[in-house]
Design an enzyme around this catalytic site. Structure first.
Site, PDB file in Angstrom:
ATOM      1  N   ASP A 182       0.711  -1.408  -0.008  1.00 47.53           N
ATOM      2  CA  ASP A 182       0.010   0.145   0.089  1.00 47.53           C
ATOM      3  C   ASP A 182       0.905   1.172  -0.054  1.00 47.53           C
ATOM      4  O   ASP A 182       0.263   2.536  -0.067  1.00 47.53           O
ATOM      5  CB  ASP A 182      -1.124  -0.054   1.137  1.00 47.53           C
ATOM      6  CG  ASP A 182      -0.429  -0.157   2.517  1.00 47.53           C
ATOM      7  OD1 ASP A 182       1.044  -0.349   2.637  1.00 47.53           O
ATOM      8  OD2 ASP A 182      -1.359  -0.089   3.561  1.00 47.53           O
ATOM      9  N   GLU A 191       9.142  -4.101  11.056  1.00 51.08           N
ATOM     10  CA  GLU A 191       9.515  -2.660  10.483  1.00 51.08           C
ATOM     11  C   GLU A 191       9.992  -1.839  11.579  1.00 51.08           C
ATOM     12  O   GLU A 191       9.512  -1.342  12.472  1.00 51.08           O
ATOM     13  CB  GLU A 191       8.563  -2.034   9.708  1.00 51.08           C
ATOM     14  CG  GLU A 191       8.909  -0.667   8.994  1.00 51.08           C
ATOM     15  CD  GLU A 191       7.767  -0.277   8.152  1.00 51.08           C
ATOM     16  OE1 GLU A 191       7.954   0.936   7.506  1.00 51.08           O
ATOM     17  OE2 GLU A 191       6.847  -0.934   7.761  1.00 51.08           O
TER      18      GLU A 191
END
Length: 264
Positions: free
Chosen positions: A45, A182
């Site tokens: 995304d 992340e």
């Protein structure tokens, strides 16, 4: 020859072979990445920022994801295709199931990725019980950027690090077959990778995970704005884009990227 399977990725973890992943949004780049030996194409995304010019990923729709996933599927033959589920597309188990099914049926995805911790356990169970492979995503969660106050490193404090590790174990138990970490410290990335049976992919989580992923445009040094400090411009010093992609694959496989000193 069919597409790379989840079984093969799990075997790579067991054998200590690094997994290479890059984002892809169209057929042409999908073909280039596959030719260079990238194992996993992440239809991210992040397209909201690097393709659409948005300030965040929050405006990306299911139709956007299906469209780009379909294009990536058409451009590749052998790579494993992982697709993000966009913001608020998996608020309930049934909504998640319907949208994940679209990505697999219409887009050609082999796995879907959800951002969030232990509260997603029920949704992960719901999807995996119905044959939908799930990749969890912990650490910095771009879809929660407004709640966490920006794009900041997560897990630096002991309490935060412990919670992320606990979330990883809970989501694995719920059925997640892969995890992307992340922007967390390298030591936390190493600890979680050792603790889990499933492949753990680093996006700014240090060199000790089972594989690495970067946003394609960051890796090529063409992203608008500043690239993350853990990234590297592989186009710099190479003659063309295919060579840059091959350099990335080689660096990951040889444990030459990312550098520990540039990790958190």
């Amino acid at each position: 020859m069919g597409r790379l399977t989840l079984t093969k990725l799990q075997k790579m973890k067991r054998q200590g072979e690094k997994i290479t992943m890059l984002t892809a949004y169209d057929a042409s780049f999908a073909a280039l990445l596959e030719a260079a030996g990238v194992e996993v194409l992440l239809v991210g995304d992040s397209l909201g920022m690097v393709i659409q010019g948005q300030e965040s990923t929050l405006s990306v729709t299911m139709d956007d994801m299906v469209y780009h996933c379909r294009n990536v599927s058409r451009g590749s033959q052998c790579t494993f295709i992982l697709s993000d589920m966009p913001f608020m597309s998996y608020a309930t188990p049934n909504q998640a199931m319907d949208n994940a099914a679209r990505l697999m049926r219409e887009g050609g995805a082999q796995m879907v990725k959800l951002e969030g911790g232990r509260l997603l356990g029920e949704i992960v169970e719901h999807l995996t019980a119905r044959g939908i492979p799930v990749c969890a995503h912990l650490g910095l969660l771009p879809q929660s950027v407004h709640r966490i106050g920006g794009y900041r490193v997560q897990g630096r404090e002991e309490i935060s690090a412990r919670r992320i590790q606990e979330d990883a174990m809970i989501l694995q138990e719920a059925g997640a077959d892969m995890l992307i970490l992340e922007c967390v410290p390298a030591r936390l990335g190493s600890k979680i990778t050792d603790a889990l049976k499933i492949p753990v992919i680093s996006c700014g989580a240090g060199p000790y995970c089972d594989g690495q992923v970067l946003v394609l445009y960051d890796m090529l040094g063409i992203s608008p704005g500043k690239s993350p400090s853990f990234s590297r411009n592989f186009l710099e010093g190479t003659s063309n884009i295919p060579n840059a992609i091959q350099a990335y694959v080689s660096a990951v496989k040889k444990n030459e990227f990312p550098l520990l000193e540039l990790s958190y």
